[in-house]
Write an enzyme that holds these catalytic residues in place. Structure first.
Site, PDB file in Angstrom:
ATOM      1  N   LYS A 188      35.182 -56.361 -50.277  1.00  0.00           N
ATOM      2  CA  LYS A 188      36.160 -57.158 -49.527  1.00  0.00           C
ATOM      3  C   LYS A 188      35.644 -58.585 -49.253  1.00  0.00           C
ATOM      4  O   LYS A 188      34.482 -58.896 -49.484  1.00  0.00           O
ATOM      5  CB  LYS A 188      36.509 -56.452 -48.225  1.00  0.00           C
ATOM      6  CG  LYS A 188      37.208 -55.104 -48.432  1.00  0.00           C
ATOM      7  CD  LYS A 188      38.540 -55.245 -49.147  1.00  0.00           C
ATOM      8  CE  LYS A 188      39.395 -53.996 -49.099  1.00  0.00           C
ATOM      9  NZ  LYS A 188      38.977 -52.926 -49.992  1.00  0.00           N
TER      10      LYS A 188
HETATM   11  C1  LIG Z   1      45.024 -51.870 -48.987  1.00  0.00           C
HETATM   12  C2  LIG Z   1      43.863 -51.108 -48.421  1.00  0.00           C
HETATM   13  N1  LIG Z   1      44.019 -50.489 -47.234  1.00  0.00           N
HETATM   14  C3  LIG Z   1      43.016 -49.788 -46.666  1.00  0.00           C
HETATM   15  C4  LIG Z   1      41.783 -49.679 -47.269  1.00  0.00           C
HETATM   16  C5  LIG Z   1      40.718 -48.835 -46.638  1.00  0.00           C
HETATM   17  O1  LIG Z   1      39.597 -49.571 -46.264  1.00  0.00           O
HETATM   18  P1  LIG Z   1      38.154 -48.855 -46.173  1.00  0.00           P
HETATM   19  O2  LIG Z   1      37.667 -48.624 -47.561  1.00  0.00           O
HETATM   20  O3  LIG Z   1      37.321 -49.851 -45.414  1.00  0.00           O
HETATM   21  O4  LIG Z   1      38.342 -47.603 -45.407  1.00  0.00           O
HETATM   22  C6  LIG Z   1      41.576 -50.309 -48.503  1.00  0.00           C
HETATM   23  C7  LIG Z   1      40.259 -50.205 -49.160  1.00  0.00           C
HETATM   24  O5  LIG Z   1      40.009 -50.468 -50.269  1.00  0.00           O
HETATM   25  C8  LIG Z   1      42.636 -51.041 -49.090  1.00  0.00           C
HETATM   26  O6  LIG Z   1      42.498 -51.649 -50.277  1.00  0.00           O
END
Ligand SMILES: Cc1ncc(COP(=O)(O)O)c(C=O)c1O
Length: 401
Positions: A188
């Protein structure tokens, strides 16, 4: 393609993490306090300031952020929550943690974000919330979403996993809705390895999220063990173990200070890509609406399949063999076995999302990309397009060096 060109290998992502982050994390380790504590609270404060939010609560992942925000918004078993089919499974999965139902919505053909008109058609008496996902960093049409939400009394929980920093009508994402959820996953725009943040304008919800992120205990371990209070604690709810550590927060603070610079670096790459691809009729580059600013977390290129002899999968295969890694965001949820089996979705249900999915690919875009790497990506994409163009196509192609 020349032999020389083939030798370069561009990864999809390389995190902009170095000595500064290592020093900050090392300092925390040497302090002897590693889990949630002063660094986490400082990160929360700085993050809230950066996005212009009332409050920010640091958590272990973006998925945890979504879960806690939905819980604080009062989502219960049997409730329905609208969200786009073009998203990562975490967006919908968090809804299922509360035994609520994700209701998938088709996307806008240009931005690939949730289409508010299609969302409106899917509202029922059980609909309680909507999760707009800012795909790749481009904010959704928040005004239309706010109008829909107020008409049907829906909570808005923004999935801003890709949207740091992004803006909608000159307001930074994180200060617009009652809840916004960020992810600090390794790829990210700000990373702590794993991590997340909820921002909220609702002080009661902020307290609830703070309580639920650490076992439903009304005071944090840091205070208990530092002798700044009594050893006694009270469990008010069956909460979760979703706290962020001070080691991660120390890294997050360094990353936050670099956030604008990193976004600028991605913007420069996006502009080079746009310039190179704008004159190729077989390609569609990302169109950013004039009232929005994207973080450029992703650069999603689309193929105009009617002008090419090969499909998206073969296009990716060819650029891969020429040393360019890429990805696809996302395989629509309604095409995934779980959502088909449990909710009865099937191919054909969301035509816009399927059309975009079959033509899109995400190119490498990260702050540390060298000029040579950017040029290589451009060259490989141009060459692959040229070689797979339908013969009678009279597209104008930028010169290949
Ligand atoms: C659109 C979206 N929402 C939520 C998430 C979830 O984030 P995390 O991997 O930090 O739990 C991601 C992760 O790639 C994502 O791309």
């Amino acid at each position: 393609m020349s032999e020389n060109t083939k030798k370069l290998s561009v990864p999809f992502h390389r995190a902009d993490v170095g000595e500064e982050e290592a020093l900050a994390v090392g300092e925390v380790i040497r302090s002897g306090w590693m889990t949630m504590g002063p660094k986490t609270f400082e990160f929360e404060k700085e993050f809230a300031k950066y996005v212009g939010a009332q409050d920010a609560i640091a958590v272990s992942t973006g998925t945890a952020a979504l879960h806690l925000a939905l819980e604080a918004a009062g989502i219960h078993a049997g409730d329905e929550v609208l969200l786009p089919t073009t998203t990562f499974t975490a967006t919908a999965e968090a809804v299922t943690y509360l035994k609520a139902h994700p209701v998938l919505v088709d996307v806008d053909p240009v931005t690939m974000n949730l289409d508010p008109e299609d969302a409106a058609r899917r509202v029922t008496v059980r609909t309680k919330a909507i999760i707009p996902v800012h795909l790749g960093g481009q904010p959704c049409d928040m005004q239309e979403i706010q109008e829909l939400a107020s008409e049907h009394n829906l909570k808005i929980i923004e999935d801003a996993a890709h949207a740091l920093p992004s803006e909608y009508r000159s307001r930074r994402i994180g200060q617009i809705s009652e809840f916004t959820c960020f992810s600090f996953y390794a790829t990210k725009t700000l990373t702590t390895g794993e991590g997340g943040m909820v921002t909220t304008e609702n002080p009661v919800a902020a307290e609830r999220i703070r309580l639920m992120r650490l076992h439903g205990i009304e005071r944090d371990a840091w205070k208990r063990y530092r002798g700044e209070g009594s050893w006694r604690y009270e469990v008010h709810e069956a909460g979760f173990k979703y706290n962020l550590t001070d080691m991660q927060a120390a890294m997050g603070l360094v990353q936050l200070a670099k956030c604008d610079r990193m976004r600028q670096a991605r913007l420069v790459i996006a502009q080079k890509y746009n310039h190179a691809f704008s004159s190729i009729k077989e390609l569609l580059f990302p169109e950013i609406r004039s009232d929005r600013a994207t973080s450029w977390h992703l650069y999603i290129l689309r193929l105009r399949r009617e002008h090419l002899r090969i499909d998206r999968d073969e296009f990716i295969r060819q650029i891969n063999v020429n040393g360019v890694a890429c990805s696809v965001h996302f395989i629509p949820l309604h095409l995934q076995p779980y959502y088909q089996r449990v909710y009865g979705y099937k191919e054909g249900d969301f035509p816009n999302a399927e059309k975009q999915f079959s033509s899109c690919l995400s190119l490498p875009i990260f702050p540390g990309m060298t000029a040579e790497e950017v040029e290589h990506v451009i060259h490989v994409v141009q060459e692959t397009t040229k070689q797979s163009r339908i013969a009678q196509s009279n597209a104008i192609v930028s010169p290949i060096t």
